[in-house]
Design a protein around this motif. Sequence first.
Motif, short mmCIF file in Angstrom:
data_model
loop_
_atom_site.label_atom_id
_atom_site.label_comp_id
_atom_site.label_asym_id
_atom_site.label_seq_id
_atom_site.Cartn_x
_atom_site.Cartn_y
_atom_site.Cartn_z
N GLU A 313 0.84 -1.20 0.00
CA GLU A 313 0.00 0.00 0.00
C GLU A 313 0.87 1.25 0.00
O GLU A 313 1.86 1.34 0.73
CB GLU A 313 -0.92 -0.01 1.22
CG GLU A 313 -1.93 1.13 1.24
CD GLU A 313 -2.87 1.05 2.43
OE1 GLU A 313 -3.69 1.97 2.59
OE2 GLU A 313 -2.76 0.07 3.19
N GLY A 314 0.49 2.21 -0.82
CA GLY A 314 1.21 3.47 -0.87
C GLY A 314 2.42 3.45 -1.78
O GLY A 314 3.15 4.45 -1.86
N LEU A 315 2.67 2.37 -2.49
CA LEU A 315 3.84 2.28 -3.36
C LEU A 315 3.70 3.23 -4.54
O LEU A 315 2.63 3.33 -5.15
CB LEU A 315 3.97 0.84 -3.86
CG LEU A 315 5.30 0.46 -4.51
CD1 LEU A 315 6.43 0.56 -3.49
CD2 LEU A 315 5.23 -0.94 -5.09
N ARG A 316 4.78 3.93 -4.85
CA ARG A 316 4.77 4.88 -5.96
C ARG A 316 6.02 4.66 -6.82
O ARG A 316 7.05 4.20 -6.34
CB ARG A 316 4.75 6.33 -5.48
CG ARG A 316 3.71 6.66 -4.44
CD ARG A 316 2.30 6.43 -4.93
NE ARG A 316 1.91 7.39 -5.95
CZ ARG A 316 0.75 7.32 -6.60
NH1 ARG A 316 -0.09 6.32 -6.36
NH2 ARG A 316 0.43 8.24 -7.50
N VAL A 317 5.89 5.03 -8.08
CA VAL A 317 7.02 4.91 -9.00
C VAL A 317 8.13 5.86 -8.58
O VAL A 317 7.89 7.02 -8.24
CB VAL A 317 6.56 5.21 -10.44
CG1 VAL A 317 7.76 5.22 -11.39
CG2 VAL A 317 5.54 4.20 -10.90
N GLY A 318 9.36 5.36 -8.61
CA GLY A 318 10.52 6.18 -8.27
C GLY A 318 10.96 6.09 -6.82
O GLY A 318 12.03 6.61 -6.48
N MET A 319 10.20 5.43 -5.97
CA MET A 319 10.59 5.28 -4.58
C MET A 319 11.87 4.45 -4.50
O MET A 319 12.07 3.50 -5.24
CB MET A 319 9.50 4.60 -3.77
CG MET A 319 8.33 5.51 -3.42
SD MET A 319 7.13 4.66 -2.35
CE MET A 319 6.02 6.01 -1.97
N SER A 320 12.75 4.85 -3.56
CA SER A 320 13.99 4.10 -3.36
C SER A 320 13.69 2.83 -2.57
O SER A 320 12.77 2.78 -1.75
CB SER A 320 14.99 4.95 -2.58
OG SER A 320 15.35 6.11 -3.32
N ILE A 321 14.48 1.80 -2.85
CA ILE A 321 14.35 0.53 -2.13
C ILE A 321 15.76 0.06 -1.79
O ILE A 321 16.67 0.12 -2.63
CB ILE A 321 13.59 -0.51 -2.98
CG1 ILE A 321 13.50 -1.84 -2.23
CG2 ILE A 321 14.16 -0.67 -4.36
CD1 ILE A 321 12.55 -2.84 -2.89
N ILE A 322 15.96 -0.38 -0.56
CA ILE A 322 17.29 -0.70 -0.04
C ILE A 322 17.32 -2.14 0.40
O ILE A 322 16.41 -2.64 1.07
CB ILE A 322 17.67 0.23 1.12
CG1 ILE A 322 17.71 1.69 0.63
CG2 ILE A 322 19.02 -0.17 1.72
CD1 ILE A 322 17.94 2.70 1.72
#
Length: 324
Positions: A313-322
């Motif tokens: 939920e709330g995932l958007r394009v361009g978000m960083s992931i580590i």
Amino acid sequence: MSKFKSIAAVVPVAAVVGWLGFTFWQAYQPAPVRMQGQIEAQQYNISSKVPGRIEQVLVRKGDDVSQGDLIFTLLSPEIDAKLEQAKAGQEAAGAMAEQAEKGARSQEIAAARDQWQKAKAAAALMEKTYQRVDSLFKDGVMAEQKRDEAYTQWQAARFTERAAYQMYAMAKEGARDETKRAAAEKARMAAGAVAEVEAYAADTQVKSWYDGEVTQVLLHAGELAPQGFPVVSVVDMEDAWAVFHVREDNLKNYNKGAQFDALIPALGNDHHTFKVTHVAAMGDFATWRTTDATQGFDMRTFEIEARPLKPIEGLRVGMSIIVE
């Protein structure tokens, strides 16, 4: 009392020695590998296969759309005119095919029969005339030239009668099978032309082929939309994935089908499980480092794609992931 003093003196020393030992051990441990990627999602550009002026755009940025929703409409008088032309051509071709199928009208057949009867009567008259002239010639009253002229007129009348009869028979028989088939195929071709223009006309009412969220509205009412030019962009966050560039010495941990936990800082401190769905077949030097000369090669990176096992939920394009 001296025993407790000795223990009290040894404990701080042991603590210091333990701390120094742990520090040296930790210093010689390999540094944790941290990778940073970003979220991507499937994006669709909604356009029209025909050019025209935009009549209205029915969505705005941020709107959720479903498959089949009307997105925008085009105003194209040229297509309307071509449709009228195509329909007129279809009507004309259909009329020609119907005429070929039905054959000549009853009035045309009657007229052809009358022409044949007229020619037949003329031929009979010319035959009698020739016979009279021939009798006079035999009696020596009529010259041979006159007899030959009468004979020629009689033969010409006979040929005229035959031609009139053939025209009458053709009118009764109607069009040939080949003519009927050609007329029918022309009618079918005209119907195909109408269907083609109708398909173009229907494409002036542009609908969404997918579910998603509107991210861009590139053209607005009154502007000209070229053929195939994107008017509205839609992104489907239900079809999202993470993209990483993994160095080849760490690629063995990210084979296709492997699962790992990752942190998305924008969504808090919860970790999410991802599954590797694609590993690039070719490496590149987009992010590379030179290794020690004794190792004999430079590190390449390979792009991998991983999809979340559960919706986030709330995932958007361009978000960083580590990943660590």
